[in-house]
Design a protein around this motif. Structure first.
Motif, PDB file in Angstrom:
ATOM      1  N   HIS A  45      23.280 -11.544 -16.166  1.00  0.00           N
ATOM      2  CA  HIS A  45      24.414 -11.551 -15.425  1.00  0.00           C
ATOM      3  C   HIS A  45      24.742 -12.507 -14.635  1.00  0.00           C
ATOM      4  N   TYR A  46      25.408 -12.215 -13.665  1.00  0.00           N
ATOM      5  CA  TYR A  46      25.844 -13.498 -12.679  1.00  0.00           C
ATOM      6  C   TYR A  46      24.857 -14.251 -12.348  1.00  0.00           C
ATOM      7  N   GLY A  47      24.952 -15.501 -12.250  1.00  0.00           N
ATOM      8  CA  GLY A  47      24.167 -16.480 -11.363  1.00  0.00           C
ATOM      9  C   GLY A  47      23.139 -17.237 -12.314  1.00  0.00           C
ATOM     10  N   GLY A  48      23.861 -18.406 -12.828  1.00  0.00           N
ATOM     11  CA  GLY A  48      23.009 -19.230 -13.701  1.00  0.00           C
ATOM     12  C   GLY A  48      22.892 -19.133 -15.383  1.00  0.00           C
ATOM     13  N   GLN A  49      23.656 -18.226 -15.758  1.00  0.00           N
ATOM     14  CA  GLN A  49      23.565 -17.891 -17.186  1.00  0.00           C
ATOM     15  C   GLN A  49      24.074 -19.385 -17.928  1.00  0.00           C
ATOM     16  N   ASP A  50      24.997 -19.782 -17.424  1.00  0.00           N
ATOM     17  CA  ASP A  50      25.382 -21.074 -18.023  1.00  0.00           C
ATOM     18  C   ASP A  50      24.589 -22.270 -17.771  1.00  0.00           C
ATOM     19  N   ARG A  51      23.725 -22.323 -16.690  1.00  0.00           N
ATOM     20  CA  ARG A  51      22.916 -23.415 -16.661  1.00  0.00           C
ATOM     21  C   ARG A  51      21.669 -23.187 -17.522  1.00  0.00           C
ATOM     22  N   GLU A  52      21.213 -21.955 -17.735  1.00  0.00           N
ATOM     23  CA  GLU A  52      20.120 -21.735 -18.853  1.00  0.00           C
ATOM     24  C   GLU A  52      20.528 -21.853 -20.314  1.00  0.00           C
ATOM     25  N   PHE A  53      21.749 -21.705 -20.552  1.00  0.00           N
ATOM     26  CA  PHE A  53      22.316 -22.182 -21.666  1.00  0.00           C
ATOM     27  C   PHE A  53      22.060 -23.749 -21.989  1.00  0.00           C
ATOM     28  N   GLY A  54      22.532 -24.449 -20.805  1.00  0.00           N
ATOM     29  CA  GLY A  54      22.385 -25.769 -20.814  1.00  0.00           C
ATOM     30  C   GLY A  54      21.080 -26.417 -20.807  1.00  0.00           C
ATOM     31  N   GLU A  55      19.933 -25.481 -20.148  1.00  0.00           N
ATOM     32  CA  GLU A  55      18.516 -25.979 -20.510  1.00  0.00           C
ATOM     33  C   GLU A  55      17.996 -25.827 -21.768  1.00  0.00           C
ATOM     34  N   ARG A  56      18.549 -24.815 -22.487  1.00  0.00           N
ATOM     35  CA  ARG A  56      18.073 -24.558 -23.888  1.00  0.00           C
ATOM     36  C   ARG A  56      18.494 -25.763 -24.900  1.00  0.00           C
ATOM     37  N   MET A  57      19.888 -26.061 -24.550  1.00  0.00           N
ATOM     38  CA  MET A  57      20.331 -27.396 -25.055  1.00  0.00           C
ATOM     39  C   MET A  57      19.552 -28.613 -24.922  1.00  0.00           C
ATOM     40  N   PHE A  58      19.242 -29.011 -23.622  1.00  0.00           N
ATOM     41  CA  PHE A  58      18.297 -29.893 -23.633  1.00  0.00           C
ATOM     42  C   PHE A  58      16.724 -29.981 -24.092  1.00  0.00           C
ATOM     43  N   ASN A  59      16.572 -28.410 -24.383  1.00  0.00           N
ATOM     44  CA  ASN A  59      15.339 -28.291 -25.097  1.00  0.00           C
ATOM     45  C   ASN A  59      15.360 -28.560 -26.431  1.00  0.00           C
ATOM     46  N   LEU A  60      16.534 -28.375 -27.079  1.00  0.00           N
ATOM     47  CA  LEU A  60      16.948 -28.649 -28.378  1.00  0.00           C
ATOM     48  C   LEU A  60      17.107 -30.173 -28.656  1.00  0.00           C
ATOM     49  N   GLY A  61      17.034 -31.136 -27.601  1.00  0.00           N
ATOM     50  CA  GLY A  61      17.140 -32.519 -27.787  1.00  0.00           C
ATOM     51  C   GLY A  61      18.563 -33.081 -27.492  1.00  0.00           C
ATOM     52  N   ILE A  62      19.563 -31.929 -27.096  1.00  0.00           N
ATOM     53  CA  ILE A  62      21.087 -32.526 -26.809  1.00  0.00           C
ATOM     54  C   ILE A  62      20.860 -33.109 -25.514  1.00  0.00           C
ATOM     55  N   LYS A  63      21.440 -34.201 -25.191  1.00  0.00           N
ATOM     56  CA  LYS A  63      21.758 -34.932 -23.919  1.00  0.00           C
ATOM     57  C   LYS A  63      22.986 -34.379 -23.306  1.00  0.00           C
ATOM     58  N   SER A  64      23.215 -34.774 -22.155  1.00  0.00           N
ATOM     59  CA  SER A  64      24.499 -34.450 -21.243  1.00  0.00           C
ATOM     60  C   SER A  64      25.037 -35.764 -20.789  1.00  0.00           C
ATOM     61  N   LYS A  65      26.341 -35.660 -20.831  1.00  0.00           N
ATOM     62  CA  LYS A  65      27.302 -36.821 -20.178  1.00  0.00           C
ATOM     63  C   LYS A  65      27.659 -36.258 -18.790  1.00  0.00           C
TER      64      LYS A  65
END
Length: 275
Positions: free
Chosen positions: A206-226
Motif C-alpha cells: 500500500h502507501y510508501g515505497g511501492q514505486d521504489r520496490e518496482f524500480g528495485e526489481r528493475m535493477f535486479n533484472l539488469g535494467i539501469k536508470s538515468k
C-alpha cells in the motif's frame, strides 16, 4: 512544433477523488510539444465528479479511464490494470497532482533507451499557489517561471534550480546530484515489455515505497536508470496524505528489504496473478 518518435508513448496518471487537481494536470497535457499517443487514467475508486471531468477531456486528449471500486489505498492494483489497458511501447508514470511542463513527454522521449528506465523530478508548490493556478498560467508556462512564482510570493531556495530551463545547466545538475535515480511514482518512465517482465507493481504494498520496490526489481533484472530530475519537470500540487500509516510503511520496508536481498525480478502479487 509538434514532435513524434519511432515508438508509441503512453502516459499513466494515477488519481483518487481530486478532480480539481486532475483538471490542472490534464491542462498540461494539452500543450505538450510531443503529444501522448494515449493517456490512461488509473482511478483508485473516485466518485462521479472525476468520471465527468475525464469525459470532458475525451475530445481533446486520447484518454482511457480505468476504474475500480474504492476499497482503500490500492494504487498498485489500479496501476497494474492501467498497464494492461495500455498499448504503447513506452510508458510514463505520474500522478493527479503533477502538472507537466510543455517539454515533459519530449524529454522522456529524448532520453529513452533500451536497457534503462528514467527517473524524473518535481518541484513542490505551496497550497495557495496550487489553488490559484489557472488554465492560462499553465498554457503560457508562467506556472514554471521562477520570476512569476516569486511575484506570487513563493519563497525561493536551492530546489528552485529545478525550474531553470537550460540544457547545459540541467545536464550538469543531473550529473552531479547526489540523489539516486530511483523509480519515482510521480515522474518515471520505462519500456512496457520490461514492466511486464517484472510483473508490474506489487499489489501487497500500500502507501510508501511501492514505486521504489518496482524500480528495485528493475535493477535486479539488469535494467539501469538515468537521472533526468532537472530535465523532465512536473509541478507538484500540495495535498494531504491521510492514507499514510505506520503499519503500511513498515510492511513495505520489509518487502523492499526482501526484494534487494533475494534479487527477485518478478513480484508474486502482480499483473499475472491477480488480473
Amino acid at each position: 512544433m509538434k514532435q513524434t518518435s519511432a515508438y508509441s508513448i503512453g502516459v499513466i496518471i494515477s488519481t483518487y477523488n481530486n478532480p480539481a487537481w486532475l483538471e490542472k494536470v490534464l491542462w498540461g497535457y494539452l500543450f505538450q510539444t510531443h503529444p501522448a499517443d494515449e493517456i490512461v487514467i488509473a482511478d483508485d475508486g473516485s466518485k462521479e465528479d472525476t468520471r465527468r471531468l475525464i469525459e470532458s477531456f475525451k475530445d481533446k486528449l486520447p484518454i482511457k479511464h480505468v476504474w475500480h471500486e474504492d476499497n482503500g489505498f490500492q494504487k498498485s492494483r489500479i496501476l497494474n490494470s492501467a498497464i494492461l489497458a495500455s498499448e504503447s511501447d513506452y510508458l510514463i508514470f505520474t500522478d493527479q497532482d503533477c502538472i507537466p511542463r510543455k517539454d515533459f513527454i519530449a524529454t522522456h522521449a529524448a532520453y529513452a533507451e533500451k536497457g534503462y528506465f528514467l527517473s524524473g523530478g518535481y518541484f513542490k508548490l505551496p497550497m495557495d499557489i496550487s489553488k490559484q493556478l489557472t488554465y492560462n498560467d499553465i498554457k503560457s508556462e508562467n506556472a514554471f517561471s521562477l520570476s512569476w512564482l516569486k511575484e506570487q510570493h513563493m519563497k525561493c531556495n536551492f530546489k528552485c534550480t529545478k525550474l531553470i530551463k537550460n540544457k547545459t545547466f540541467t545536464r550538469f545538475m543531473n550529473a552531479i546530484t547526489p540523489t539516486k535515480a530511483t523509480w519515482n511514482g510521480c515522474n518515471a518512465s520505462g519500456w512496457r515489455e520490461d514492466i511486464f517482465t517484472v510483473n508490474g507493481f506489487n499489489e501487497e504494498m500500500h502507501y510508501g515505497g511501492q514505486d521504489r520496490e518496482f524500480g528495485e526489481r528493475m535493477f535486479n533484472l539488469g535494467i539501469k536508470s538515468k537521472q533526468i530530475r532537472y530535465s523532465a519537470i512536473v509541478l507538484h500540487l500540495d495535498h494531504k496524505r491521510p492514507y499514510k500509516t505506520k503499519e503500511s510503511i513498515e510492511k513495505n520496508i520489509n518487502i523492499r528489504r526482501n526484494t534487494r536481498k533475494t534479487g527477485i525480478t518478478e513480484t508474486p502479487f502482480g499483473i499475472k496473478q491477480l488480473h
